[in-house]
Scaffold this motif. Structure first.
Motif, short mmCIF file in Angstrom:
data_model
loop_
_atom_site.label_atom_id
_atom_site.label_comp_id
_atom_site.label_asym_id
_atom_site.label_seq_id
_atom_site.Cartn_x
_atom_site.Cartn_y
_atom_site.Cartn_z
N ASN A 25 -3.90 61.38 3.49
CA ASN A 25 -2.62 61.33 2.80
C ASN A 25 -2.73 61.88 1.38
OD1 ASN A 25 -1.15 60.29 4.90
ND2 ASN A 25 -0.67 58.33 3.93
N THR A 26 -3.95 62.16 0.92
CA THR A 26 -4.14 62.70 -0.43
C THR A 26 -3.41 64.04 -0.53
OG1 THR A 26 -6.28 61.63 -0.62
CG2 THR A 26 -5.87 63.47 -2.10
N LEU A 84 -1.90 65.32 -3.73
CA LEU A 84 -1.65 65.78 -5.11
C LEU A 84 -1.83 67.28 -5.21
CD1 LEU A 84 -3.64 63.08 -7.11
CD2 LEU A 84 -1.20 63.53 -7.36
N ASP A 86 3.62 63.73 -3.94
CA ASP A 86 3.07 62.66 -4.78
C ASP A 86 2.52 63.15 -6.11
OD1 ASP A 86 0.64 63.70 -4.06
OD2 ASP A 86 -0.06 61.92 -2.99
N SER A 87 3.32 64.03 -6.75
CA SER A 87 2.92 64.53 -8.06
C SER A 87 3.49 63.66 -9.18
CB SER A 87 3.44 65.96 -8.23
OG SER A 87 3.43 66.31 -9.59
N LEU A 137 7.56 63.63 -10.50
CA LEU A 137 8.42 62.49 -10.15
C LEU A 137 9.04 61.88 -11.42
CD1 LEU A 137 6.19 61.02 -7.30
CD2 LEU A 137 8.44 62.07 -7.04
N HIS A 150 4.38 60.91 2.09
CA HIS A 150 3.90 59.61 2.55
C HIS A 150 4.61 58.53 1.74
CE1 HIS A 150 1.50 59.07 -1.05
NE2 HIS A 150 0.90 60.23 -0.85
N ARG A 151 4.38 57.27 2.09
CA ARG A 151 4.97 56.20 1.31
C ARG A 151 3.90 55.19 0.89
NH1 ARG A 151 9.90 54.32 4.33
NH2 ARG A 151 9.82 52.56 2.94
N ASN A 152 2.72 55.74 0.53
CA ASN A 152 1.65 54.85 0.04
C ASN A 152 2.15 54.06 -1.16
OD1 ASN A 152 0.18 56.46 1.76
ND2 ASN A 152 -1.53 56.78 0.35
N ASP A 177 1.80 54.86 -6.39
CA ASP A 177 1.80 56.10 -5.60
C ASP A 177 3.25 56.48 -5.25
OD1 ASP A 177 0.83 58.28 -4.15
OD2 ASP A 177 -0.78 57.12 -3.22
N ALA A 178 3.40 57.56 -4.50
CA ALA A 178 4.73 58.11 -4.22
C ALA A 178 5.66 57.13 -3.52
CB ALA A 178 4.60 59.39 -3.41
#
Ligand SMILES: [Mg+2]
Length: 320
Positions: free
Chosen positions: A61-62, A64, A143-144, A148, A170-172, A184-185
């Motif tokens: 899920n990484t 970035l 997920d930046s 965001l 993702h929704r980590n 996280d995002a």
């Protein structure tokens, strides 16, 4: 767990449970690296896996950065992992939008390097997003941390309200960085769902989209005898044999991860066998609780086929 409840699974039993493995899907964070450092034994384990010729994909899920940058970052730690051996939530999302929104405008909240995964797609800039009457077919929340911002999330919100599809890499909820536990995002995805009244389509773990993408890539690399089993050229009128990679890309594949929900429950839901490693998020206590359906599980028990101390233990069991 089947058989012994010892944590981790004893090596001989681990070897038995992994018999018939035809390929691996390997999580990155908590399995190969943690907080910017290689996990002890992981570099050597990946080298031995490469030598064994067992097909694999890194499934992470990484998101970035692009896979190319992930590969370079891993190389600094000593790993030799080609970008095309990585399936990230970001690359799985870009593959999805490439199929679903070809030639259509989309608004992507991701850093410049991460946006490389969307090469060839029509990405609307922040300035264009503000022009009167601008509409997009989809919003992608990556997920930046830099992207965001309040202004950008508000632009995303307005597009979703106006009917754009809402897609999340993702929704980590959080992850571990050198500075400690870090948001996280997922924070922004859930907030946008709340404000817009629209539930996001998530491509990353634990959703099946990323597992399916990685599984089909590994299955495509399996020996020709397997791939040909289902092809008309092989003269198999009845179609592929049940359980062969041609009929089911997940056949014989094992997901190795450190997170009981993301990797184990997600992998099982996608039809994979799963092995938990203890080098990341999950403790033996978490394993015992999840097997009873208690948190981190949410009611239904989460049970991997085996628990290994580390990725090195998994590779020992397969190649040793
Ligand atoms: Mg992980």
């Amino acid at each position: 767990m089947a058989g012994s409840d010892l944590i981790p699974t004893p090596p001989a039993e681990l070897r038995e449970r992994l018999a018939g493995t035809r390929g691996l899907l390997i999580d990155l964070d908590g399995v190969l690296m943690l907080r910017g450092e290689a996990i002890p034994g992981a570099v050597d384990a990946m080298d031995r896996l490469e030598q064994s010729r067992l097909p694999y994909r890194i499934l992470t899920n990484t998101s970035l950065v692009s896979r190319r940058t992930l590969s370079l970052q891993a190389a600094i730690l000593g790993f030799r992992i080609e970008p095309d051996h990585i399936v990230s939530a970001l690359s799985a999302t870009a593959a999805h939008t490439r199929r679903a929104f070809a030639g259509r405008p989309i608004y992507v909240l991701a850093a410049p390097d991460a946006r490389r995964e969307f090469a060839g797609q029509w990405l609307v800039s922040h300035a264009e997003a503000d022009s009167p009457g601008m509409a997009v077919d989809a919003v992608v929340v990556g997920d930046s941390p830099e992207e965001l911002t309040y202004a950008n999330v508000n632009r995303a919100f307005r597009f979703i309200r106006d009917g754009a599809a809402f897609i999340a890499v993702h929704r980590n909820p959080w992850w571990s960085t050198v500075g400690g536990p870090t948001i996280d995002a997922g924070l922004f995805v859930v907030g946008l769902e709340y404000s817009s009244g629209t539930i996001a389509t998530v491509l990353g773990k634990p959703s099946s989209g990323i597992f399916a993408e990685a599984a089909s890539q590994v299955a495509a690399g399996l020996p020709a005898a397997d791939a040909a089993a289902g092809s008309p050229a092989a003269g198999v009128a009845a179609g592929p044999a049940a359980g062969s990679p041609a009929s089911d890309p997940t056949a014989g594949l094992v997901m190795v991860g450190d997170d009981l929900v993301m990797d184990v429950a997600g992998g099982i839901a996608a039809g994979l066998r799963t092995v938990l490693v203890l080098t990341g998020r999950s403790s033996p206590e978490d394993v015992a609780r999840a097997a009873r359906g208690e948190p981190p599980a949410s009611g239904a028990p989460i049970v991997p086929i085996a628990i290994a101390p580390s990725i090195a233990g998994v590779v020992d069991a397969l190649a040793g």
